[in-house]
Write an enzyme that holds these catalytic residues in place. Structure first.
Site, mmCIF file in Angstrom:
data_model
loop_
_atom_site.group_PDB
_atom_site.id
_atom_site.type_symbol
_atom_site.label_atom_id
_atom_site.label_comp_id
_atom_site.label_asym_id
_atom_site.label_seq_id
_atom_site.Cartn_x
_atom_site.Cartn_y
_atom_site.Cartn_z
ATOM 1 N N GLU A 34 0.868 -1.169 0.000
ATOM 2 C CA GLU A 34 0.000 0.000 0.000
ATOM 3 C C GLU A 34 0.909 1.224 0.000
ATOM 4 O OE1 GLU A 34 -3.110 -0.368 -0.520
ATOM 5 O OE2 GLU A 34 -3.029 -2.545 -0.231
ATOM 6 N N HIS B 107 -7.675 -3.720 -0.059
ATOM 7 C CA HIS B 107 -6.648 -2.678 -0.104
ATOM 8 C C HIS B 107 -5.840 -2.604 1.177
ATOM 9 C CE1 HIS B 107 -7.821 -1.155 -4.005
ATOM 10 N NE2 HIS B 107 -9.083 -1.100 -3.610
ATOM 11 N N ASP C 232 -4.655 -8.585 0.729
ATOM 12 C CA ASP C 232 -4.525 -8.636 -0.734
ATOM 13 C C ASP C 232 -3.500 -9.683 -1.151
ATOM 14 O OD1 ASP C 232 -6.356 -6.636 -0.701
ATOM 15 O OD2 ASP C 232 -5.136 -5.151 -1.765
#
Length: 587
Positions: free
Chosen positions: A28, A168, A173
């Site tokens: 991220e 996210h 993920d």
């Protein structure tokens, strides 16, 4: 370079997927570009092998900057969450230690791997030699619109019933990407994609009909050699060579081979024969000989080694240069072979530009013809004109001796004469004419160097040479008059001297002949030369003198090779004849 003479290709190494450890990673970030100032806010990774989870890695990362509001809403990662997290200088080394020795996997890998590599460079840290697998790219080759509307991670996670829903956040993920990876592997396993190399190179352009024929490779050994594709009438369609016959042939039916011509060939093929070879050089030579023998329709190169030209300096009262198709035992001197008549004509023009010997093809007696008028070339000063008595035999013989010396030993006269002519033309800004002379000179230098090297090899009635391969074994080759007569590998613990003697006694009998390549094709002899000149070679015995002239044409090659490379790098947009098309992956 040890072992095989060419760089190993992945499709021949074949590492089973079940034996590999994958590190599936997700990041991220605060934006889309590390170079543009975006920072990593979270790293999540899952290590898997054979379908089993071996470990997980997760850490928030302090970006040392404000997280944009829309990013915080998207990921749920706030400034307060990362304020006490480790910086990237601490998080990245920890991740690299976790991922060491793995195949790196990510969904849209250029993004994630690009960020990681950027910050490794910023820290002065060497990037490990990870192999990278992109599940997004692979999915675009496997998944159809009937399966999923797109290849986003969320869509693929639903398709493969992932136990984790992408949200996210890096670790979730990454877990979802693991399920997607396993789902893709399961689909492709059903069509014979079982190795990392096949997975990386998979293409939907390989048809189902091609994949159904992969059983044709099953009887082949995992050994170096030559393979022959045949049709239902036993006609040879294609000949190739490989370090691993079974793996290479199998790639034609799975994923690695996407050339349209090869797809057509595989559709026709009904049998694949394999010929094991003792050494890589033997395999390369056998391939050349089989292509020349069968002239397979799907081989583009080496099919017609007999279609060559030579430049011949004749033996007659008034010698001349002649373009011929074969070498005779007539005590003449030959330059070549040339695979292209056009190149041979350029070389011939370079010689005629330098030496004013006659260019007519008439047979001439020692005595000139009374009353015969000189030709146009004589009037231009480009021919000594022995036909009308303009030159005596002794003077003409001196020029012929200089020409013979140029062909066999020292090309300086041609090089200096044409260089001077090019310089004069360039001074007059006649650059196009100068380029014609440059091409002629290059054709001559390459032909003279090739002839001198081939002649040196073929003059030796026998050369025995050995080299240690990657496995520590000794490869042995017996070369006679430029032709590979025997090849073998000394077994561990065997008497080396006795093995070499036995190999020599069983080697092919090779008879000598005229010209630079009397016993083999030029391509075969050149492959042998490259092997003999490679590092690590030890000469066991040489029967004859294997020497090239010190002042020979080879010393001029570097200049012309550099010029040619420069020209290739500056191809005009309207001249695409030498440009090779690049096949893009199917989308």
């Amino acid at each position: 370079m040890s072992g095989w003479e060419v760089q190993r290709s992945f499709d021949e190494l074949g590492r089973p997927l079940r034996d590999l450890t994958f590190c599936v990673v997700d990041l991220e970030t605060t934006g889309g570009s590390a170079e543009g100032g975006s920072m990593i806010t979270e790293i999540g990774a899952v290590k898997v092998r054979g379908g089993e989870v071996l470990g997980e890695f997760q850490t928030l990362v302090n970006p040392r900057t404000e997280i944009p509001a829309f990013i915080a809403v998207l990921t749920g990662i706030t400034n307060g969450m990362v304020s006490g997290a480790p910086p990237i200088e601490s998080a990245l080394p920890a991740f690299l230690e976790f991922a060491a020795g793995c195949v790196l996997v990510a969904h849209n890998a250029p993004f994630d791997v690009g960020f990681l590599r950027y910050f490794a460079e910023q820290q002065g840290r060497a990037w490990p030699t990870f192999e990278v697998l992109d599940t997004a790219r692979l999915a675009r080759r496997v998944i159809t619109r009937d399966d999923a509307p797109n290849c986003k991670l969320s869509s693929l996670a639903r398709l493969f019933n992932s136990s984790t829903t992408p949200n996210h956040r890096a670790l979730d993920d990454a877990r979802a990407t693991v399920d997607v990876l396993h789902g893709l592997m399961e689909r492709l396993g059903g069509v014979g994609v079982l190795t990392l190399e096949e997975l990386q190179t998979f293409s939907s352009r390989v048809t189902t009909a091609q994949r159904r024929k992969r059983h044709l490779a099953e009887g082949l050994p995992h050994a170096p050699g030559v393979y022959l594709f045949r049709d239902d009438r036993a006609r040879v369609l294609y000949v190739g060579t490989s370090r691993d016959l079974r793996t290479r042939v199998r790639s034609y039916f799975t994923a690695s081979e996407t050339r349209s011509r090869m797809g057509e060939m595989v559709g026709i093929a009904s049998v694949v024969d394999g010929i094991e070879c003792a050494t890589p050089l033997e395999a390369e030579v056998r391939e050349l000989r089989l292509i020349a023998e069968h002239k397979p329709r799907y081989n583009r190169r080496s099919r017609f080694p007999e279609r060559v030209h030579f430049i011949k300096l004749t033996r007659e009262p008034w010698p001349r240069l002649s373009l011929v198709r074969r070498v005779l035992d007539d005590d003449a001197d030959y330059l070549g072979p040339f695979s292209s008549k056009k190149t041979a004509e350029k070389c011939l023009a370079a010689l005629h530009d330098t030496f004013p010997i006659r260019q007519c093809s008439d047979r001439m007696s020692r005595q000139p013809v009374v009353g015969r008028s000189a030709c146009v070339l004589a009037e231009m000063g480009r021919c000594l004109s022995p036909c009308d008595g303009s030159v005596d035999e002794a003077t003409y013989a001196v020029v012929v001796r200089q020409l013979r010396d140029t062909l066999l030993r020292r090309p300086d006269e041609v090089v200096e004469a044409i260089n001077a002519r090019m310089a004069a033309l360039a001074d007059d800004e006649r650059f196009e004419e100068a380029s014609h002379h440059r091409d002629r000179l290059a054709a001559f230098v390459r032909a003279a160097a090739r002839t001198q090297r081939l002649s040196a090899l073929t003059r030796c009635s026998e050369i025995v040479a050995v080299r240690r391969d990657d496995a520590g074994r000794w490869e042995v080759h017996v070369v006679r008059h430029g032709r590979l007569a025997a090849a073998g590998v000394i077994p561990p613990g065997a008497d080396a001297v006795g093995y070499v003697d036995t190999l020599r006694q069983s080697a092919e009998t090779v008879r000598t002949g005229p010209g630079p390549v009397p016993a083999a094709t030029a391509e075969e002899s050149e492959k042998i030369l490259r092997w003999l000149e490679s590092p690590g070679i030890r000469l066991v015995d040489v029967d004859g003198e294997w020497t090239c002239p010190v002042a020979g044409a080879t010393r001029h090659l570097a200049v012309h090779d550099a010029v040619n490379q420069s020209r290739l790098s500056l191809v005009p947009f309207d001249d695409r004849r030498s440009l090779t098309p690049v096949h893009q992956p199917a989308r």
